[in-house]
Design a protein around this motif. Structure first.
Motif, short mmCIF file in Angstrom:
data_model
loop_
_atom_site.label_atom_id
_atom_site.label_comp_id
_atom_site.label_asym_id
_atom_site.label_seq_id
_atom_site.Cartn_x
_atom_site.Cartn_y
_atom_site.Cartn_z
N TRP A 169 38.68 93.06 56.12
CA TRP A 169 39.07 92.45 57.39
C TRP A 169 40.28 91.54 57.18
O TRP A 169 40.21 90.59 56.40
CB TRP A 169 37.92 91.61 57.94
N GLN A 234 45.48 90.91 68.67
CA GLN A 234 44.45 90.07 68.07
C GLN A 234 45.02 89.24 66.91
O GLN A 234 45.81 89.73 66.11
CB GLN A 234 43.28 90.91 67.59
N MET A 239 37.22 87.76 64.40
CA MET A 239 35.77 87.94 64.51
C MET A 239 35.03 86.65 64.79
O MET A 239 33.91 86.66 65.31
CB MET A 239 35.23 88.57 63.22
N SER A 246 32.45 85.77 67.54
CA SER A 246 33.12 86.01 68.82
C SER A 246 32.35 87.04 69.64
O SER A 246 31.76 87.98 69.10
CB SER A 246 34.55 86.50 68.58
N ALA A 251 36.04 92.04 69.04
CA ALA A 251 35.12 91.68 67.95
C ALA A 251 33.91 92.59 67.94
O ALA A 251 33.45 93.04 66.88
CB ALA A 251 34.70 90.22 68.08
N GLU A 252 33.38 92.87 69.12
CA GLU A 252 32.21 93.74 69.20
C GLU A 252 32.55 95.16 68.74
O GLU A 252 31.79 95.78 68.00
CB GLU A 252 31.69 93.77 70.64
N TYR A 255 32.99 95.19 64.98
CA TYR A 255 31.68 95.15 64.30
C TYR A 255 31.11 96.56 64.18
O TYR A 255 30.65 96.97 63.10
CB TYR A 255 30.72 94.25 65.07
#
Length: 267
Positions: A169, A234, A239, A246, A251-252, A255
């Protein structure tokens, strides 16, 4: 004739009622399957603080795992330069609920900026610790990290062969070249055998997206398998917001990019 019309009307309403009931049944079936469509397994999770000893030093480590007794794939998670913020604990618990054992050592316990040698040894010792857990499948190991941890994922995935895959990340592929950090991740590309997912934002001021494109081009040229997910606009560390996980769409989505990547490479 009147009786015939009444009978026809009764048949029409009965048929209409049957259609409505069938529609409701289909809607209920769809609702019941929503959780399956998201891919979430939602295992019950137990989290605990343990100590991992590395180079005769004791590092606090957060470990979360499903409460099932079967042997599971394991992920070593390297937090960012900002430390083990609450959002990482929430993220670790959530990742464990997907069926993974997660081991997250606090690598800044003794130094804010330890050397690469120190961090590498701690990650190796974290792998060894995971191997002592009865519910860990040591043949299925993943590595992930954020910010400085993203750099360590890029750097250590080629060096620690026990890892089967990794997710980096917003890392720093060209950070290195001094006494504490002698090698940059881009310097060790030839040693990379495991698949890697790179996640980044286009508005990352700390790690410019142009470096990520350059790094991925070098991975491609070297014939190394990677996947790249870029989120337009972003920033670095997207995150977490103020130390918390977040709730943004990006972020979702990121993930689930991580979860599905590990699902494909560790199962």
């Amino acid at each position: 004739m009147r009786h015939l019309l009444i009978c026809l009307l009764m048949i029409f309403f009965v048929s209409l009622s049957g259609c409505v009931n069938d529609t409701n049944e289909v809607a209920n079936d769809g609702t019941d399957n929503t959780e399956d469509l998201t891919g979430s397994r939602e295992f019950q999770v137990e989290g605990k603080e343990v100590v991992i000893t590395s180079a005769n030093l004791s590092y606090p480590t957060y470990v979360a795992a499903p409460t099932t007794e079967d042997r599971k794939p394991t992920i070593v998670l390297i937090h960012s330069f900002r430390g083990m913020e609450p959002g990482y604990v929430e993220l670790i618990d959530r990742l464990a609920s997907e069926g993974y054992v997660v081991v997250a050592p606090e690598w800044q316990t003794f130094e804010t900026s330890p050397s690469d040698e120190v961090v590498e040894q701690l990650i190796r010792d974290s792998v060894d610790y995971a191997g002592t857990m009865p519910d860990v499948d040591t043949n299925l190991l993943g590595l992930t990290g954020f910010c400085a941890g993203g750099r360590y994922t890029m750097l250590l995935l080629p060096e620690i062969k026990e890892f089967n895959s990794g997710v980096a990340w917003y890392g720093f592929p060209y950070s290195g070249g001094d006494e504490k950090r002698p090698a940059a991740p881009a310097d060790v590309i030839e040693g990379l055998d495991a698949p890697m997912l790179v996640i980044h934002g286009t508005n990352d001021q700390a790690s410019n997206i142009s470096d990520i494109y350059r790094y991925c081009t070098e991975l491609d040229t070297a014939g190394k398998y990677f996947e790249l997910k870029v989120y337009q606009g972003q920033p670095h560390g997207f995150m977490l917001e103020n130390g918390q996980l977040s709730q943004s769409f990006e972020a979702e989505d990121a993930y689930w990019q991580m979860v599905t990547f590990f699902d494909r490479t560790l199962n």
